[in-house]
Design an enzyme around this catalytic site. Sequence first.
Site, mmCIF file in Angstrom:
data_model
loop_
_atom_site.group_PDB
_atom_site.id
_atom_site.type_symbol
_atom_site.label_atom_id
_atom_site.label_comp_id
_atom_site.label_asym_id
_atom_site.label_seq_id
_atom_site.Cartn_x
_atom_site.Cartn_y
_atom_site.Cartn_z
ATOM 1 N N ARG A 245 56.795 -54.281 22.309
ATOM 2 C CA ARG A 245 57.402 -53.873 23.564
ATOM 3 C C ARG A 245 57.223 -55.005 24.577
ATOM 4 N NH1 ARG A 245 59.662 -50.682 20.991
ATOM 5 N NH2 ARG A 245 60.073 -48.479 21.368
ATOM 6 N N GLU A 274 65.142 -54.507 30.013
ATOM 7 C CA GLU A 274 66.175 -54.615 28.976
ATOM 8 C C GLU A 274 67.457 -53.936 29.434
ATOM 9 O OE1 GLU A 274 64.521 -53.183 25.283
ATOM 10 O OE2 GLU A 274 63.065 -54.826 25.186
ATOM 11 N N HIS A 293 66.497 -56.632 21.193
ATOM 12 C CA HIS A 293 65.751 -55.462 20.732
ATOM 13 C C HIS A 293 66.466 -54.826 19.537
ATOM 14 C CE1 HIS A 293 62.742 -52.154 22.164
ATOM 15 N NE2 HIS A 293 62.763 -52.265 20.851
#
Length: 344
Positions: A245, A274, A293
């Site tokens: 993360r 993000e 991601h």
Amino acid sequence: MGEPFRVGLTRDFLNAEGRIGWGDIGLAALDEAEGVEWDFLPDAGTGEIPPGAVAGYDALLVLLPRVTAETLRGADRLRLVARFGVGYDNVDVAACTEAGVVVTITPDGVRGPVAVSALTMLLAVAHKVRQKDALVRTGRWHDKLDHMGVGPAGKTLGLVGWGNIGREVTRLCAPLGMRQLAADPYADAAAATAAGVGLVDLDTLLAESDFVVVTCALTPETHHLLDAVRIARMKPAAYLVNVARGPIVDQKALTAALAERAIAGAALDVFETEPPDPADPLLALDNVLLAPHAIAWTDELALGNGRSAIAAVLDVAAGRAPAHPVNPAALDHPRFRSMRKAAH
């Protein structure tokens, strides 16, 4: 015949053409289950699922939208939030527990694919794949001597977190001839010894590792775990890989270290925000490899996560406790227990 067990999927599973963008996520198991119906929730993007949207559903299969206390208002039938993945920072777990809603994750689905993605990024940044691709595309073929890579044999791999994914990274990297260290206060010391992994404190790991791979969970304790002080402990020739993360790493501090060549490079699948701002200075650096991601998004991950999440749905539909709850206290909530009795 009783009322069907209703399952709602968040709409971000769908691509622009209205098809499941992940491919096969195992929905056939829901189609074949007796007394189970499923459909898609209204589109919430990646924001909060609004109150009322989940009314009438017994379970949710959730990708990115947020499940909040407000989401749960009036959701009297809801008993399960099955997260498609292992991160659950988009779910208010405390609110779910209070409401008797179990939250599950899919560690068995992500273990292999995310570990492979960590190794993929490690090798790609160490071999300077991005730079060498650019040499070919820009007609600088003969500049390749300026971009020598770093092989893994004889180097030290440091794993920040040695849990579900960290242990799998260890297994995958065992044939590469690397010394392996891990920093994890919860790691099984005997298992680490058996795997040939040295458990050390984080500062020691950072000082001795040639490759630092972040695989720990994001918690209040791990937020900015790798800050400017800790990044400064890394070797100038070291690489940082983060597939966990974004907020575990202080991104501004990392950007400064990369810009100053205080470390050799980084490979990041995750970011503090993000998606990142297109003007973020991190994106302009040539010694960082970036992914949205999604480096682990493969057919293997899709089916593994889907099967695991749907198994939790079918367990709850049958009155069984699901595997991999993150809030097991919810299993003893009167509302959840009454639902299990009714299923039997």
